[in-house]
Design a protein around this motif. Structure first.
Motif, short mmCIF file in Angstrom:
data_model
loop_
_atom_site.label_atom_id
_atom_site.label_comp_id
_atom_site.label_asym_id
_atom_site.label_seq_id
_atom_site.Cartn_x
_atom_site.Cartn_y
_atom_site.Cartn_z
N VAL A 125 0.89 -1.16 0.00
CA VAL A 125 0.00 0.00 0.00
C VAL A 125 0.93 1.21 0.00
O VAL A 125 1.39 1.67 1.04
N ALA A 138 -8.58 -4.63 0.23
CA ALA A 138 -8.62 -5.59 1.34
C ALA A 138 -9.75 -6.59 1.16
O ALA A 138 -9.63 -7.77 1.54
N LEU A 151 -1.16 -6.76 4.22
CA LEU A 151 -0.91 -5.48 3.58
C LEU A 151 0.35 -4.86 4.19
O LEU A 151 0.56 -4.93 5.40
N THR A 180 -6.01 2.04 6.30
CA THR A 180 -5.57 0.71 5.86
C THR A 180 -5.81 -0.32 6.95
O THR A 180 -6.24 -1.45 6.66
N ALA A 184 -8.11 -3.59 6.58
CA ALA A 184 -7.51 -4.90 6.76
C ALA A 184 -8.27 -5.71 7.80
O ALA A 184 -8.59 -6.88 7.59
N VAL A 191 -1.46 -6.23 8.93
CA VAL A 191 -0.91 -4.99 8.36
C VAL A 191 0.47 -4.73 8.96
O VAL A 191 0.63 -4.79 10.19
#
Length: 295
Positions: A125, A138, A151, A180, A184, A191
């Motif tokens: 990302v 995701a 991620l 993010t 996730a 992550v």
């Protein structure tokens, strides 16, 4: 509950034979063997051959082995991806993800070459587009055919592309990280936080690790072996956290509490959501002990 710690995720340049050998002795949870940013154009092919050779030979023990190829649209991307799939690493890290189709296309390639289920997909990302589509990217993990597991934040690239200022409090970065993480977690993904560039500044590095852990990161990507030990320390559950988690699990296991949604432990209200958190903490701690004992 079976989990895999990803506290320390160390980038290793794919063109550096000495670094790839040294990685076999480093206590990192995962290694990203890089064919992209750390490799010059004239060294791309040799780096690909070297990385695939060392992965095939093995010797990395319990470490999770991830290969980062060049983007598929580059001159090296397709060859990198196919070569990486042929040596069955634990994962392939897709760079420059812009939209969900990038993951789906990579998964289709793995299926077309009969890559074993062991080889998962991680996604970088690192572009404004990836942040804009974080939820949709995701969400492809809901289909197991897409193999998406993790991620990885590319904070340096995000700062460059957004023209934001890199400051110690990460003021500009926090919204991207938070978006993010939420995306996730909604889809069962791990992550990993971005790198800390000043590898000789342990105080600053520790502070950024604590910051990432507070936000909810599972671990951090690293650029130097000296960062591994402090990163493992910070992202491991503390003795206090494990002790409290065991108390919660023990309390809910008592027959009088087995059907309750809310109970009291040491004078504190505890819900079943805390039980789930406690079970994960204990599982991570157990897995960390196994890894650390092995090292």
């Amino acid at each position: 509950m079976r989990v895999r710690p990803r506290r320390s995720v160390l980038y290793m340049p794919g063109a550096n034979a000495r670094a790839l050998e040294k990685a076999q002795s480093l206590p990192a949870d995962a290694l990203i063997l890089d064919l992209e940013d750390s490799v010059s154009p004239e060294s791309k092919t040799a780096a690909r051959d070297m990385v695939c050779s060392v992965v095939k030979q093995g010797g990395y023990g319990r470490r999770e082995i991830v290969i980062r190829p060049n983007a598929l649209e580059t001159a090296w991307g397709t060859s990198d991806f196919l070569a990486a799939a042929s040596v069955t690493p634990d994962a392939i890290l897709i760079p420059k993800v812009a939209h969900p189709g990038d993951i789906i296309s990579a998964a289709k390639i793995l299926k077309s070459v009969n890559a074993p289920e062991k080889t998962r997909l991680w996604a970088m990302v690192e572009t404004p587009s990836a942040i804009s589509y974080a939820r949709e990217i995701a969400a492809v993990a809901k289909d197991p055919e897409n193999r998406l597991t993790c991620l990885v934040m590319g904070t340096n690239d995000l700062l460059k592309e957004s023209r934001a200022r890199a400051q110690g409090d990460r003021f500009a970065v926090v919204p991207w990280l938070a978006m993010t993480i939420v995306a996730a977690r909604a889809n069962g993904l791990d992550v990993i936080d971005g790198v800390y560039n000043e590898f000789k500044d342990e105080t600053g590095f520790r502070a950024e690790c604590e910051h990432g852990k507070t936000l909810g990161m599972d671990g951090k990507t690293l650029i130097h072996p000296s960062q591994v030990a402090p990163c493992n320390d910070i992202f491991s559950p503390t003795a206090k956290e494990v002790s409290w988690s065991r108390k919660i699990i023990k309390a809910f296991n008592q027959s009088q509490n087995s059907a309750k949604g809310v109970i009291t432990v040491d004078g504190k209200m505890v819900e079943r959501l805390h039980l789930a958190m406690a079970q994960r903490t204990v599982a991570i701690a157990s897995a960390v002990k196994e890894i650390d004992d092995w090292f």
